[in-house]
Design an enzyme around this catalytic site. Sequence first.
Site, PDB file in Angstrom:
ATOM      1  N   SER A 442      35.663  38.673  36.302  1.00 35.01           N
ATOM      2  CA  SER A 442      36.210  39.645  37.248  1.00 35.01           C
ATOM      3  C   SER A 442      37.719  39.505  37.301  1.00 35.01           C
ATOM      4  O   SER A 442      38.283  38.499  36.871  1.00 35.01           O
ATOM      5  CB  SER A 442      35.631  39.413  38.654  1.00 35.01           C
ATOM      6  OG  SER A 442      36.055  38.164  39.158  1.00 35.01           O
ATOM      7  N   CYS A 443      38.378  40.541  37.824  1.00 32.59           N
ATOM      8  CA  CYS A 443      39.783  40.442  38.197  1.00 32.59           C
ATOM      9  C   CYS A 443      39.880  40.887  39.644  1.00 32.59           C
ATOM     10  O   CYS A 443      38.905  40.780  40.380  1.00 32.59           O
ATOM     11  CB  CYS A 443      40.676  41.258  37.255  1.00 32.59           C
ATOM     12  SG  CYS A 443      40.356  43.026  37.268  1.00 32.59           S
ATOM     13  N   ILE A 444      40.997  41.424  40.063  1.00 35.21           N
ATOM     14  CA  ILE A 444      41.177  41.742  41.478  1.00 35.21           C
ATOM     15  C   ILE A 444      40.169  42.777  41.965  1.00 35.21           C
ATOM     16  O   ILE A 444      39.569  42.636  43.024  1.00 35.21           O
ATOM     17  CB  ILE A 444      42.613  42.253  41.732  1.00 35.21           C
ATOM     18  CG1 ILE A 444      43.620  41.135  41.422  1.00 35.21           C
ATOM     19  CG2 ILE A 444      42.782  42.692  43.190  1.00 35.21           C
ATOM     20  CD1 ILE A 444      45.055  41.565  41.514  1.00 35.21           C
ATOM     21  N   ARG A 446      37.835  44.545  39.542  1.00 34.85           N
ATOM     22  CA  ARG A 446      36.864  44.946  38.526  1.00 34.85           C
ATOM     23  C   ARG A 446      35.911  43.816  38.139  1.00 34.85           C
ATOM     24  O   ARG A 446      36.311  42.665  38.044  1.00 34.85           O
ATOM     25  CB  ARG A 446      37.568  45.398  37.242  1.00 34.85           C
ATOM     26  CG  ARG A 446      38.700  46.345  37.425  1.00 34.85           C
ATOM     27  CD  ARG A 446      39.225  46.789  36.066  1.00 34.85           C
ATOM     28  NE  ARG A 446      40.576  47.336  36.157  1.00 34.85           N
ATOM     29  CZ  ARG A 446      41.191  47.979  35.197  1.00 34.85           C
ATOM     30  NH1 ARG A 446      40.592  48.166  34.041  1.00 34.85           N
ATOM     31  NH2 ARG A 446      42.413  48.449  35.361  1.00 34.85           N
TER      32      ARG A 446
END
Length: 497
Positions: A442-444, A446
């Site tokens: 994951s990122c911030i 997504r």
Amino acid sequence: MGILAYMQRIGRSLMVPVAVLPAAAILLGIGYWIDPNGWGQNNIFAAFLIKSGGAIIENMPILFAIGVAYGMSKDKDGAAALSGLVGFLVVTTLLSPNSIALFNGIDTSLDGWDAQVPAAYKKINNQFIGILVGIIAAELYNRFSQVELHRALSFFSGKRLVPIIVSVVMLLISAILFFVWPTIYDALVAFGKYIKELGAVGAGIYGFFNRLLIPVGLHHALNSVFWFDVAGINDIPNFLGGQKSIESGLATVGITGRYQAGFFPVMMFGLPGAALAMYHTAKKGNKDKTASIMLAASFAAFFTGVTEPLEFAFMFVAPMLYFVHAVLAGISLYIAAAMQWIAGFGFSAGLVDMLLSSRNPLAVHWYMLILQGLVFFVVYYVVFRFVIVKFNLKTPGREDDDTTVSSTENVQQKQAVGDISKLAEQYLAIVGGKENLTNIDSCITRLRLGVNDSDLIDEPAAKALGAMAVIKLGKTGVQIVVGTQAEKIADGMKKLV
């Protein structure tokens, strides 16, 4: 894994070291507020804060090596981060000016000996090397972290083996860089000089492509070129360095920060103007739902500079509109750079960063960005409303009736939002179950998933759960934009798998 998906993995991993920049921005920002004239010379507490923030900025290369190695490792283990640190220390020590002088038989006891060492080796401690070492360390970790040695050497098996392998491999990498680094360095510096010579136009071009690359997640890679010391630009660390950057000749008042300043009018004002246009053009029966989405996303953009929830609301349903947004962003960066209205950030171009940077000696007429932002609010509103109505774009609230979420799905969504574990379970089912998953990250905002077959992804069900977009990267990669709960959902999915 395709090249695009691999580049996205690199881009995502860059967010790990970048995530420490807000800490530096807060420490430096408060320090400048306390002592705006002496920058620590007139106030011991201000000096304490500025020195603390500077410690982060000055060590960004090593943080990139550690962060990228950790971010690209398959299980986000500390051994991968340690391997990145080991690799970086080996390379930067072997290719330091003193080592190069030794290899070339230069007598370091003589005055001016360092003039005989090529400039490239004096800049070996940089983010580009950090990223390169981090990538290699992560790949070695992913390959060798499960290797079992003979019983006599069993203590060094598995994850303990990786730093040892990395240190040996970095000997070879250092030998290669000994010959090729000067050429790479010269090319990077030439690119950086070319962009700088374009001045405000270069800033505008960068702003355009920064927004254009967000749908595929490659904007982080582009940002690293302009914001850090990959091509000699290093805009964010130089700006946050403030007076120290000025005194060392690394920063120029009115110039440093131009690859950041133009984002403030877009994120704080332009996109909220676009949100208002989408609300006003929504169908009458959908206005309440659209208002709640747009209000929350607009506040995030204005206050923190997080724009993905708002951008993904129209990015895929109205790509023409998103292209217009990219053009307007480029124009904003051009105007701010041309007028030398400068502010900078450690996280993103929101109100918090604007206020923190306002006392920085490199901030020039930063308040004019607010005036520019008010103009851009009107421009975004007028342009977005015209384009939406003219081309009948299906922005939020204007969807066809048959695409609306059913009442059952709404109930499921409400239940899931309050229960991360339940939401993770539902997303796991949507992506084809654990049998279809090869990687969860994951990122911030997504979920970044590796899959065996992206055709098994149930897009309508994902959107029914609240996902703003589903982005398929060929057969084996998918991103699901779920908002700021992305990391928690990913952790929940990992527990289930």
